[in-house]
Structures are given as structure tokens and as C-alpha cells.
Design a protein around this motif. Structure first.
Motif, PDB file in Angstrom:
ATOM      1  N   PRO A  60      32.947   6.872  43.605  1.00  0.00           N
ATOM      2  CA  PRO A  60      33.437   7.340  42.360  1.00  0.00           C
ATOM      3  C   PRO A  60      32.630   8.126  41.299  1.00  0.00           C
ATOM      4  N   ALA A  61      31.376   7.894  41.866  1.00  0.00           N
ATOM      5  CA  ALA A  61      30.160   8.736  41.027  1.00  0.00           C
ATOM      6  C   ALA A  61      29.901  10.085  41.260  1.00  0.00           C
ATOM      7  N   SER A  62      30.712  10.604  42.414  1.00  0.00           N
ATOM      8  CA  SER A  62      30.632  12.075  42.976  1.00  0.00           C
ATOM      9  C   SER A  62      31.601  12.740  42.276  1.00  0.00           C
ATOM     10  N   THR A  63      31.562  14.133  42.447  1.00  0.00           N
ATOM     11  CA  THR A  63      32.322  15.200  41.803  1.00  0.00           C
ATOM     12  C   THR A  63      32.835  16.235  42.793  1.00  0.00           C
ATOM     13  N   ILE A  64      33.932  16.640  42.833  1.00  0.00           N
ATOM     14  CA  ILE A  64      34.639  17.804  43.368  1.00  0.00           C
ATOM     15  C   ILE A  64      34.914  18.844  42.521  1.00  0.00           C
ATOM     16  N   ILE A  65      34.593  20.045  43.222  1.00  0.00           N
ATOM     17  CA  ILE A  65      34.767  21.317  42.190  1.00  0.00           C
ATOM     18  C   ILE A  65      35.693  22.157  43.069  1.00  0.00           C
ATOM     19  N   ILE A  66      36.649  22.662  42.233  1.00  0.00           N
ATOM     20  CA  ILE A  66      37.881  23.381  42.979  1.00  0.00           C
ATOM     21  C   ILE A  66      37.630  24.675  41.970  1.00  0.00           C
ATOM     22  N   MET A  67      37.570  25.869  42.690  1.00  0.00           N
ATOM     23  CA  MET A  67      37.489  27.125  41.990  1.00  0.00           C
ATOM     24  C   MET A  67      38.911  27.901  42.804  1.00  0.00           C
ATOM     25  N   VAL A  68      39.679  28.530  41.860  1.00  0.00           N
ATOM     26  CA  VAL A  68      40.956  29.297  42.280  1.00  0.00           C
ATOM     27  C   VAL A  68      40.835  30.734  41.512  1.00  0.00           C
ATOM     28  N   GLN A  69      40.977  31.422  42.382  1.00  0.00           N
ATOM     29  CA  GLN A  69      41.091  32.932  41.953  1.00  0.00           C
ATOM     30  C   GLN A  69      42.331  33.692  42.292  1.00  0.00           C
ATOM     31  N   ILE A  70      43.024  34.342  41.588  1.00  0.00           N
ATOM     32  CA  ILE A  70      44.129  35.089  41.883  1.00  0.00           C
ATOM     33  C   ILE A  70      43.963  36.768  41.393  1.00  0.00           C
ATOM     34  N   ASP A  71      44.277  37.250  42.636  1.00  0.00           N
ATOM     35  CA  ASP A  71      43.914  38.748  42.334  1.00  0.00           C
ATOM     36  C   ASP A  71      45.183  39.524  43.106  1.00  0.00           C
ATOM     37  N   SER A  72      46.029  40.221  42.156  1.00  0.00           N
ATOM     38  CA  SER A  72      47.221  40.623  42.719  1.00  0.00           C
ATOM     39  C   SER A  72      48.355  39.776  43.337  1.00  0.00           C
ATOM     40  N   ASP A  73      48.729  39.759  44.704  1.00  0.00           N
ATOM     41  CA  ASP A  73      49.603  38.814  45.127  1.00  0.00           C
ATOM     42  C   ASP A  73      48.755  37.854  45.974  1.00  0.00           C
ATOM     43  N   ALA A  74      47.439  37.596  45.889  1.00  0.00           N
ATOM     44  CA  ALA A  74      46.683  36.665  46.722  1.00  0.00           C
ATOM     45  C   ALA A  74      46.090  35.469  45.752  1.00  0.00           C
ATOM     46  N   ILE A  75      46.157  34.451  46.579  1.00  0.00           N
ATOM     47  CA  ILE A  75      45.315  33.394  45.863  1.00  0.00           C
ATOM     48  C   ILE A  75      44.153  32.766  46.669  1.00  0.00           C
ATOM     49  N   GLU A  76      42.958  32.523  46.126  1.00  0.00           N
ATOM     50  CA  GLU A  76      41.783  32.046  46.835  1.00  0.00           C
ATOM     51  C   GLU A  76      41.311  30.778  46.300  1.00  0.00           C
ATOM     52  N   ILE A  77      41.289  29.767  47.218  1.00  0.00           N
ATOM     53  CA  ILE A  77      40.781  28.472  46.695  1.00  0.00           C
ATOM     54  C   ILE A  77      39.663  27.939  47.494  1.00  0.00           C
TER      55      ILE A  77
END
Length: 147
Positions: A60-77
Motif C-alpha cells: 500500500p505504500a506504492s502508487t499508480i499513475i493514470i494518464m488519459v488523453q482525449i483527442d477528437s474521437d480517440a481516448i488514450e490511457i
């Protein structure tokens, strides 16, 4: 339209639902249909769960990073951990392969991600962590008032 979100949270299983809902809420601006939204939330759940269980061994001392980008009709995760890493990515991508059979893990996480997304890339270095990048083009349902 281009928009981005970054989310960082503790690697505990209770935060898996938070990650799902957060990415789903951010993706809502693309007006996804119910199947697309369910698929996005499912792949986030799979990647976050993999990071918690396999990457960090439930530390539990660790971390997770989520990056999300939306460009037009696409989503990148992108979902990143700085955990154990993966020794053999090709083996890890095989259906039913799991390093945690004692936890009754199905070994279908990467297979599910690959079936629900248009692109899935996994980069990993043992002892340094893993990043799962996924991309999906969504069917735009909302029409502009000027078209």
C-alpha cells in the motif's frame, strides 16, 4: 478537442473502483455508448489490479499513475507502476498465464485489454515497473448543431 487528465493514487485494491469511475467520467465527454464505457472501465480495472497484485505485491505504500488523453474521437490511457516489472511480456500476454495462481487469478487481464482496445502496448523493466498504454477510437454519437 484535446483534453488530458492525470491521476495518482495509492496501490490498494479499494482504489480500483475509484480509477474505473474516474476514467469513465473523464471519457464521458466523448459520449461513449454503454458498451464502450463498460470496456474502458474494464481495461482500467484490469491494468490497475495487475499493478497492485503483480507489480507491487499489494504494497500500500506504492502508487499508480493514470494518464488519459482525449483527442477528437480517440481516448488514450496509460497506467504506470514502479513495481516488480515483467520478465517476459510475451509470456504474460498469453491467455490464462498468471504468476499468482494461489490468488485464483484468471490470467486473462492482458487478453481482455487487447480485445476491448484498438491498441495495447506494454513496456516493462524488471525491478523498475510497467506501463500499459491503450488506445481506442470511439463512435461519436453526438452531432454538432451546425452540421
Amino acid at each position: 478537442m484535446k483534453n488530458e487528465m492525470k491521476l495518482e493514487f495509492s496501490a490498494v485494491s479499494e482504489n480500483e473502483a475509484f480509477a474505473r469511475v474516474s476514467v469513465g467520467a473523464f471519457a464521458a465527454q466523448l459520449d461513449p455508448n454503454m458498451d464502450e464505457l463498460t470496456e474502458l472501465k474494464t481495461v482500467v480495472s484490469e491494468a490497475v489490479t495487475n499493478a497492485i497484485i503483480h507489480g507491487y505485491h499489494e504494497n500500500p505504500a506504492s502508487t499508480i499513475i493514470i494518464m488519459v488523453q482525449i483527442d477528437s474521437d480517440a481516448i488514450e490511457i496509460s497506467i504506470k507502476d514502479n513495481g516488480a516489472g515483467i520478465d517476459n511480456i510475451d509470456k504474460a500476454r498469453e491467455p490464462l498465464f498468471t504468476t499468482k495462481p494461489e490468488l485464483e487469478r484468471s490470467g486473462m487481464g492482458f487478453t481482455i485489454m487487447e480485445n476491448f482496445m484498438d491498441e495495447v502496448e506494454i513496456t516493462s523493466e524488471p525491478g523498475r515497473g510497467t506501463t500499459v498504454y491503450m488506445k481506442k477510437k470511439l463512435a461519436r454519437r453526438r452531432q454538432s448543431l451546425f452540421n
